[in-house]
Enzyme design. Sequence first.
Site, PDB file in Angstrom:
ATOM      1  N   ASP A   1       0.827  -1.209   0.000  1.00 53.88           N
ATOM      2  CA  ASP A   1       0.000   0.000   0.000  1.00 53.88           C
ATOM      3  C   ASP A   1       0.865   1.264   0.000  1.00 53.88           C
ATOM      4  OD1 ASP A   1      -2.375   1.761   0.613  1.00 53.88           O
ATOM      5  OD2 ASP A   1      -3.301  -0.189   0.962  1.00 53.88           O
TER       6      ASP A   1
ATOM      7  N   HIS B   1      -4.038   6.061   3.360  1.00 54.96           N
ATOM      8  CA  HIS B   1      -4.671   4.868   2.796  1.00 54.96           C
ATOM      9  C   HIS B   1      -4.077   3.586   3.375  1.00 54.96           C
ATOM     10  CE1 HIS B   1      -5.665   1.831  -0.304  1.00 54.96           C
ATOM     11  NE2 HIS B   1      -6.757   2.551  -0.469  1.00 54.96           N
TER      12      HIS B   1
ATOM     13  N   SER C   1     -11.112  -0.872  -1.525  1.00 53.61           N
ATOM     14  CA  SER C   1      -9.866  -0.802  -0.753  1.00 53.61           C
ATOM     15  C   SER C   1     -10.106  -1.087   0.716  1.00 53.61           C
ATOM     16  CB  SER C   1      -9.245   0.599  -0.866  1.00 53.61           C
ATOM     17  OG  SER C   1      -8.476   0.743  -2.012  1.00 53.61           O
TER      18      SER C   1
END
Length: 757
Positions: free
Chosen positions: A149, A222, A549
């Site tokens: 990620d 994220h 996600s």
Amino acid sequence: MTRRITFPHLILNHALPWLLLLLLGSGNAESRNEDHQTYIIHMDHSHKPSAFLTHESWHLSILKSASYPADRNNMLLYSYNHVIQGFSARLTPSQLSEIEKSPAHLATYPESFGKLFTTHSPNFLGLKPNSGLWPSARYGQGVIVGIIDTGIWPESESFHDKGMPPVPRRWNGRCENGTAFSPFVCNRKLIGARSFSKGLQAAGINVSKEYDFDSARDFFGHGTHTSSTAAGNHVEGVSHFGYAKGTARGIAPRAHVAMYKVLWATDTEESAASDVLAGMDQAIADGVDIMSLSLGFDQTPYFNDVIAIASLSAIENGIVVVCAAGNDGFPGSIHNGAPWITTVGAGTLDRSFHATVTLDNGLTFKGISYFPESVYITDAPLYYGKNDVNKSICHLGSLNPDEVTGKVVFCDNSNRIDTYSQMEEVDRAGAYAAIFLTDTPDIDSDEYYIPSLILPTSAGTSIRQYVTGKNKSKVKSMRFILTELGTKPAPHVASFSSRGPDPISPGILKPDIVAPGVDVLAAVAPNIPFIEIGNYELVTDYALFSGTSMAAPHVAGVAALLKAIHREWSPAAIRSAIMTTAYPVNIAENEIGGVPATPLDFGAGHIDPNKAMDPGLIYDADFQDYVEFLCGLGYDEKQMKAVIRRNQWTCSQESTDLNYPSFAAVFTNETTAKNFSRVVKNVGAEDSIYHAVLEFPAGMNIRIEPSTLKFTQKYQRLDFALIVEIDRESPRVSYGYLKWIDQYNHTASSPVVAIKT
């Protein structure tokens, strides 16, 4: 909706655009005028001369023979040992041509650039501290989850190591030093953190110094969000600016986390496939048990898909690979659909965030809102541009500040302007607050920068009658930061979640499963403002994000819990347990674009972790099963070598079905029947007897032989055949279910889908 990480891409709607990666396509004595480009070179390692002790030394030798001395030091980027046997390097066309002449060369993938896709959910999934999967799995203790990620914010409370067991001795990874990142920030929770950017820099793309860190530290939140969703530790008293208050915890809160940063904020907002491949290669070498990716490639055949190739290598090493399905939201938009990958779509939670407005006539309305301040508005004038169409819909430039300043503005629904643009107009004109009407809200949680709420158009008539009446209209009160649980229907498929059929292999039903992916609260990086209110920029340690996600790490966490209990189970067995125990009830009642949802939208259904712990039956598969599947695709020798990374393999003379936990029958105009064969393994009581229950609609018929499976021992395998038939007048997509039910209340359910092409 909230920050949605969008695929082909990550899966977040609004932020700095990111990456994901697709794949691209194609010597010696070089011309000094030729431009260099990065290529991923897949080699046949059986050709490595014995004089070279390592693959890297062989790769360096190959490059040196193809370069001028001045170029030797900078050509090699990565030497890959697990995901593929090969390397990535900067080469001129003539150098590449020379390397491709070698009998050891298998495939060339030109560097590609792409973008990212973007704690009530454990409760919603039924995870409880005193019963079921959590205590049985000891909350994932001893399992290592690798996250591919954007990096991690190690100081987040979600990564404290209170109550964590020691780092497993088998762990080979480490925490790297880098910009604003010291190895000393790692602990028994965060046991590994590395970053990969050589491919990016070789392409002349600089890592942003303003928005990113040249290290494993997260630049955007994220990676921190996905990591804490999968395996974050317990943190009490968190919220999204007051919304969703409670205790945050990952799905496997006692599992260890390892971060592999491959996604970057760059001057050109791109990231490189060679870096993603390097991160996955390192994760395999380090010894992760679960690999979670909330990113993906453009859809391409498996022999050109680096995530598919790398994931097959991980599966061969016993690693469960979980990937987000994508955020494209239309039929045939599935990403990461290789049958050895667990592909995850996004569903909703039974939780909503709202505000209320009470008019002076006593009518009260509840609407969607994420406005991040606990303001309480009372006795405010209500404005509606009733004599001007543009003013009534709050069209850009239409509102007069002298008319709306200090008032609550009511903006009517219109297809001429979206809600965010209406909000901009209300803010420009200096209004106090706003009420918007729409049945398709598209405002993310970080976009409610004025006090406002969104109501369905059905509320418009009552409000319109009141505000156009003879008396002066007023808002008696407006309240914000309200959270409601038990919202129905839930779960249903998120509108943005990518749908099947899979464009590469429509005969494999994808997505496999749906998990929470809307308004998921988890840790983020507090280094950048989340929203601006007036003159103030607000930051937060926890935030609501939406996207597949967010769904993928939920499944990765469940896989970690199952791995903790069933160490002997293969990745296919773990996926089977998750799929055959899923429930489709509320999802199937949802309508998307006016069309009822089908397993092409939600796969086997919504994940049910506690039932997955004891599925009764599993559909297992090993590496050879995937080889047989690839043989059936008609790949040539070079293409097969590229995917399976070996020189020799065997293909059955007879056509065989992949032993998958779902059934997808693709029909042409000439076919009306499809046969499947499957083998199930008994992981329940040794004397289990299963009876088949078939459900199917008119125009579709499902037959099974035998209809009863009698086991005499645990781990025994029995096979069966399933036949799907459809009428020529049946709809384009029909579906039913096969349910194996035993005397111990096990139900192993599989969707059976018929697709007309």
